[in-house]
Scaffold this active site. Structure first.
Site, PDB file in Angstrom:
ATOM      1  N   ILE A 209       0.848  -1.195   0.000  1.00 40.61           N
ATOM      2  CA  ILE A 209       0.000   0.000   0.000  1.00 40.61           C
ATOM      3  C   ILE A 209       0.881   1.242   0.000  1.00 40.61           C
ATOM      4  O   ILE A 209       1.893   1.308   0.705  1.00 40.61           O
ATOM      5  CB  ILE A 209      -0.943   0.007   1.212  1.00 40.61           C
ATOM      6  CG1 ILE A 209      -1.990  -1.104   1.022  1.00 40.61           C
ATOM      7  CG2 ILE A 209      -1.622   1.373   1.365  1.00 40.61           C
ATOM      8  CD1 ILE A 209      -2.921  -1.294   2.169  1.00 40.61           C
ATOM      9  N   LYS A 210       0.499   2.182  -0.865  1.00 38.86           N
ATOM     10  CA  LYS A 210       1.170   3.479  -0.852  1.00 38.86           C
ATOM     11  C   LYS A 210       0.212   4.502  -0.256  1.00 38.86           C
ATOM     12  O   LYS A 210      -0.948   4.589  -0.704  1.00 38.86           O
ATOM     13  CB  LYS A 210       1.583   3.914  -2.242  1.00 38.86           C
ATOM     14  CG  LYS A 210       2.125   5.329  -2.252  1.00 38.86           C
ATOM     15  CD  LYS A 210       2.938   5.635  -3.446  1.00 38.86           C
ATOM     16  CE  LYS A 210       2.102   5.649  -4.691  1.00 38.86           C
ATOM     17  NZ  LYS A 210       2.885   6.181  -5.827  1.00 38.86           N
ATOM     18  N   THR A 211       0.689   5.255   0.734  1.00 32.24           N
ATOM     19  CA  THR A 211      -0.133   6.302   1.318  1.00 32.24           C
ATOM     20  C   THR A 211       0.786   7.461   1.674  1.00 32.24           C
ATOM     21  O   THR A 211       1.925   7.510   1.228  1.00 32.24           O
ATOM     22  CB  THR A 211      -0.920   5.777   2.534  1.00 32.24           C
ATOM     23  OG1 THR A 211      -1.850   6.772   2.956  1.00 32.24           O
ATOM     24  CG2 THR A 211      -0.016   5.379   3.671  1.00 32.24           C
ATOM     25  N   ASP A 257       8.020   6.015  -1.859  1.00 30.81           N
ATOM     26  CA  ASP A 257       7.718   5.964  -3.287  1.00 30.81           C
ATOM     27  C   ASP A 257       7.573   7.403  -3.737  1.00 30.81           C
ATOM     28  O   ASP A 257       6.473   7.902  -3.922  1.00 30.81           O
ATOM     29  CB  ASP A 257       6.439   5.181  -3.531  1.00 30.81           C
ATOM     30  CG  ASP A 257       6.129   5.119  -5.031  1.00 30.81           C
ATOM     31  OD1 ASP A 257       5.011   4.712  -5.399  1.00 30.81           O
ATOM     32  OD2 ASP A 257       7.011   5.481  -5.832  1.00 30.81           O
TER      33      ASP A 257
END
Ligand code: 5RP
Length: 300
Positions: A209-211, A257
């Protein structure tokens, strides 16, 4: 079905404990959170993303063109990307950018952007579709497929449908899915929102997951059974971006990221190296900033 109101009231009444000091319990001997029960192919792709020594990753995101066009800093991918490849672990990009501007003679991970449908002239960016099928992700040797998820926005249901279809295809062909948590224009980057969004996306089966970083980030990480990588968001000063990177890693992120805080930096390669030192070599933000200053000071 429980009354919709009930969970909200219950949630407010009962004290929560995230055991933020207790390591994740069900990882076996594999270095990626939540992946112990996955098959060989999934684990190989995840190892192409997360370094087995540090368990972490530096993803360089340049997929912005899929809805922002030639955003500042990405005007010439054919010039920029060859400069950065040796300084990051994973390229996050669209298939169009990779096929036209990146020679396939590099040995780094690929996070392939497979959702689309937004554009900067849309008011609501939340209506997306799956633009890349899993066969092309296989052709591109993708190590994960990246899908935008808009929790709380008008496009919530369609984005969850996109995510689920990509996860289903990924399970069939052993390609991990990266769920990218989007924050609509009218939303706040609060820990309450990110706790909800990250957990929903993990429960739906995303492998990564990217947050974004926010307060109580350690609780967001503790409640999420897969690794979280942090997006940089809008351009900050290099010093502030390094503080955010350090705080993210201290909070339990398994990598960054970053896009704009690398490609809009005055010194993208040095900035990527600084992020790598925080992510893989346990540099503090101060040490990384000193490194940045040393590498960028004017030559006598
Ligand atoms: C664009 C994205 C980007 O991959 C993500 O936001 C990271 O880039 P940045 O650090 O510039 O925010 O999802 O839609």
């Amino acid at each position: 079905m429980a009354d919709k109101e009930e969970p909200k009231k219950d949630a407010e009444k009962i004290e929560k404990n995230y055991y933020t000091d207790v390591p994740f319990k069900t990882n076996g001997n594999f270095h990626v959170k939540g992946a112990a029960n996955l098959d060989w192919g999934m684990k190989k792709h995840l190892t192409n993303i997360f370094n087995p020594k540090s368990g972490n990753t530096v993803m360089f995101a340049f997929d912005h063109g899929y809805f922002m066009g030639s955003v500042s800093g990405l005007e010439r991918l054919d010039i920029l990307i060859p400069q950065l490849i040796d300084h990051v672990d994973v390229l996050m990009a669209t298939r169009g950018a990779l096929r036209t501007c990146v020679k396939p003679n590099f040995r780094k991970g690929i996070a392939l952007r497979v959702s689309a449908g937004s554009s900067m002239i849309n008011d609501d960016l939340s209506n997306e579709l799956i633009s890349v099928d899993v066969e092309d992700a296989i052709r591109m040797n993708a190590d994960c497929m990246a899908v935008q998820v808009f929790i709380g926005a008008p496009g919530q249901l369609s984005s969850i449908n996109n995510l689920s279809r990509v996860i289903n295809a990924g399970v069939r062909f052993s390609i991990p899915t990266l769920g990218v948590i989007a924050v609509g224009k009218n939303m706040e980057r609060t820990s309450q929102y990110f706790k909800l969004a990250t957990r929903i996306v993990a429960e739906l089966g995303a492998n990564i997951i990217k947050t974004y970083y926010c307060e109580q980030f350690d609780e967001i990480v503790a409640a999420c059974p897969v690794p979280i990588v942090v997006a940089g968001g809008k351009k900050l000063s290099e010093k502030e971006a390094l503080v955010m990177a350090y705080n993210s890693m201290q909070g339990g992120a398994r990598g960054l990221d970053m896009g704009r805080n690398i490609f809009q930096s005055k010194n993208p390669v040095v900035m990527a190296d600084c992020i790598g030192k925080i992510v893989h070599n346990k540099y503090t933000d101060k040490e990384a900033w000193e490194y940045y200053c040393e590498k960028t000071k004017p030559k006598k």
